[in-house]
Design a protein around this motif. Structure first.
Motif, mmCIF file in Angstrom:
data_model
loop_
_atom_site.group_PDB
_atom_site.id
_atom_site.type_symbol
_atom_site.label_atom_id
_atom_site.label_comp_id
_atom_site.label_asym_id
_atom_site.label_seq_id
_atom_site.Cartn_x
_atom_site.Cartn_y
_atom_site.Cartn_z
ATOM 1 N N GLY A 180 8.753 -6.623 -0.786
ATOM 2 C CA GLY A 180 8.607 -5.169 -0.700
ATOM 3 C C GLY A 180 8.838 -4.421 -1.990
ATOM 4 O O GLY A 180 8.480 -3.233 -2.094
ATOM 5 N N LEU A 181 9.420 -5.062 -3.008
ATOM 6 C CA LEU A 181 9.750 -4.331 -4.237
ATOM 7 C C LEU A 181 8.509 -4.047 -5.082
ATOM 8 O O LEU A 181 8.340 -2.931 -5.581
ATOM 9 N N ARG A 182 7.607 -5.026 -5.242
ATOM 10 C CA ARG A 182 6.409 -4.779 -6.052
ATOM 11 C C ARG A 182 5.521 -3.697 -5.424
ATOM 12 O O ARG A 182 5.054 -2.794 -6.149
ATOM 13 N N PRO A 183 5.240 -3.734 -4.111
ATOM 14 C CA PRO A 183 4.461 -2.639 -3.532
ATOM 15 C C PRO A 183 5.121 -1.280 -3.744
ATOM 16 O O PRO A 183 4.436 -0.288 -4.024
ATOM 17 N N ALA A 184 6.449 -1.225 -3.614
ATOM 18 C CA ALA A 184 7.158 0.036 -3.831
ATOM 19 C C ALA A 184 7.007 0.500 -5.277
ATOM 20 O O ALA A 184 6.879 1.704 -5.544
ATOM 21 N N ALA A 185 7.004 -0.444 -6.222
ATOM 22 C CA ALA A 185 6.832 -0.080 -7.629
ATOM 23 C C ALA A 185 5.437 0.489 -7.883
ATOM 24 O O ALA A 185 5.278 1.436 -8.662
ATOM 25 N N TYR A 186 4.414 -0.089 -7.230
ATOM 26 C CA TYR A 186 3.069 0.466 -7.351
ATOM 27 C C TYR A 186 3.028 1.900 -6.806
ATOM 28 O O TYR A 186 2.455 2.805 -7.428
ATOM 29 N N LYS A 245 18.981 -5.074 -5.112
ATOM 30 C CA LYS A 245 19.623 -3.774 -4.942
ATOM 31 C C LYS A 245 18.674 -2.609 -5.213
ATOM 32 O O LYS A 245 19.004 -1.459 -4.899
ATOM 33 N N LEU A 246 17.516 -2.895 -5.804
ATOM 34 C CA LEU A 246 16.551 -1.824 -6.069
ATOM 35 C C LEU A 246 15.882 -1.404 -4.764
ATOM 36 O O LEU A 246 15.475 -2.256 -3.970
ATOM 37 N N LYS A 302 12.959 6.676 -3.524
ATOM 38 C CA LYS A 302 14.322 6.237 -3.826
ATOM 39 C C LYS A 302 14.353 5.321 -5.043
ATOM 40 O O LYS A 302 15.321 5.331 -5.809
ATOM 41 N N LEU A 303 13.295 4.532 -5.237
ATOM 42 C CA LEU A 303 13.214 3.671 -6.407
ATOM 43 C C LEU A 303 13.151 4.514 -7.676
ATOM 44 O O LEU A 303 13.833 4.226 -8.668
ATOM 45 N N ILE A 304 12.354 5.575 -7.653
ATOM 46 C CA ILE A 304 12.256 6.470 -8.809
ATOM 47 C C ILE A 304 13.618 7.073 -9.134
ATOM 48 O O ILE A 304 14.063 7.087 -10.282
#
Length: 337
Positions: A241-247, A188-189, A195-197
């Motif tokens: 896709g979640l880890r790249p978005a977190a970076y 869901k993240l 948007k993650l922030i």
């Protein structure tokens, strides 16, 4: 890379023959990251993605988050001068934004989500290697930490820290923990960094009242960094896709900066990303320590942290270098893959 060299490189690409042998993945990644770094230098600050908001507040952080790296024109590391080549190597800035963008590219090209996501009743097993050095005596010890964390938190987990382990009790009703191991929660993240922030901001009860990064306070950014660092440090397997978005989200946090020439646990030299939290008292470091990346490919290499024990004259300070050796999904706690 100078303007002239970049133009020549683009000319060469435009004349690339369709039947020529393709570049291997490693070569493609090197080309992409070098072009990314070149564009970072060539573009004015106010034209870079994600820097249109709070430019005044971020300008100081952007300057502080810069290291200088010497490179040869052919892309290799700068070596000693020779009789044929005596000029100084070119120097270009590498920002935290460039490093983390390169890390996101590397993750998208090399990481894969598991074919079968972990079930709620399973465990995430991790094996971490930690090399800890006493800063006063220079004595170094190596620890192997093995954890089994309940995916949904409904079962007891086994957790280790510097070689010592204990049972972590299940979550109680209406309790939650961060970061989650639960796949349904991770899915869901958002995989869009902005948007993650905002998602993390709202989960933390942040003070921002709108869906913009422009009015996020320093205290909110501190909580956002804590959430991102925890996600990247403690969750070994994520949806695609979640880890790249977190970076990429981490790169937007004001106060994130680069530190050059950092050794990892295997003795490799990399460039580190760290965060100076303005809300913490002097001498207190933020969670996450240093994230160390390969200076050329931006592959993640490991962590660097400080740990203290004792008080007064008995106080000891240690430098910890660690990396994730392996991970797996298991059906039972303490079941090895």
């Amino acid at each position: 890379m100078t303007d002239r060299e970049l133009d020549l490189a683009l000319d060469e690409l435009s004349t690339w023959e369709g039947d020529a042998a393709p570049l291997d993945p490693a070569a493609r990644h090197r080309v992409r990251t070098r072009l990314l770094s070149a564009m970072e230098v060539r573009r004015p600050l106010w034209q870079r993605p994600g820097l249109r908001i709070a430019v005044t507040g971020l300008a100081t952080a952007a300057v502080a988050a810069t290291v200088l790296v010497a490179v040869r024109d052919d892309g290799g590391s700068a070596g000693p001068a020779t009789a044929q080549r005596t000029e100084q190597p070119a120097v270009r800035p590498v920002s935290a934004r460039t490093v983390l963008a390169g890390a996101a590219v590397y993750e998208r090209e090399h990481s894969q989500a598991p074919a079968t996501p972990p079930r709620d009743d399973q465990f995430i097993y991790t094996k971490e290697i930690i090399k800890e050095t006493n800063q006063k005596t220079g004595e170094t010890k190596t620890h192997v930490d093995e954890d089994w964390r309940s995916v949904d938190g409904s079962q007891r987990s086994w957790v280790m820290e510097i070689g010592k382990g204990w049972w972590s009790e299940p979550l109680k009703k209406n309790e939650s923990s961060w970061p989650p191991q639960d796949w349904t929660v991770l899915e869901k993240l958002p995989t869009d960094p902005e948007k993650l922030i905002l998602s993390l901001l709202h989960k933390n009860g942040g003070s921002a009242k709108n869906d913009s990064l422009a009015h996020i306070t320093a205290q909110d950014w501190s909580l956002i960094h804590f959430s991102l660092a925890g996600l990247l440090k403690l969750v070994p397997v994520m949806p695609e896709g979640l880890r790249p978005a977190a970076y990429e989200a981490l790169a937007k946090v004001p106060g994130v900066k680069t530190v050059p020439d950092q050794k990892d646990a295997k003795g490799r030299t990399g460039v580190a990303i760290t965060y100076k939290d303005p809300t913490l008292p002097k001498g207190v470091t933020s969670f996450g320590g240093y994230f160390i990346f390969d200076p050329k490919t931006y592959e993640f290499l490991g962590f660097k942290d400080d740990r203290t024990s004792g008080d007064g004259a008995k106080k000891k300070t240690y430098t910890q270098l660690s990396y994730l050796d392996s991970w797996a999904i298991t059906d039972k706690v303490k079941q090895r893959p």
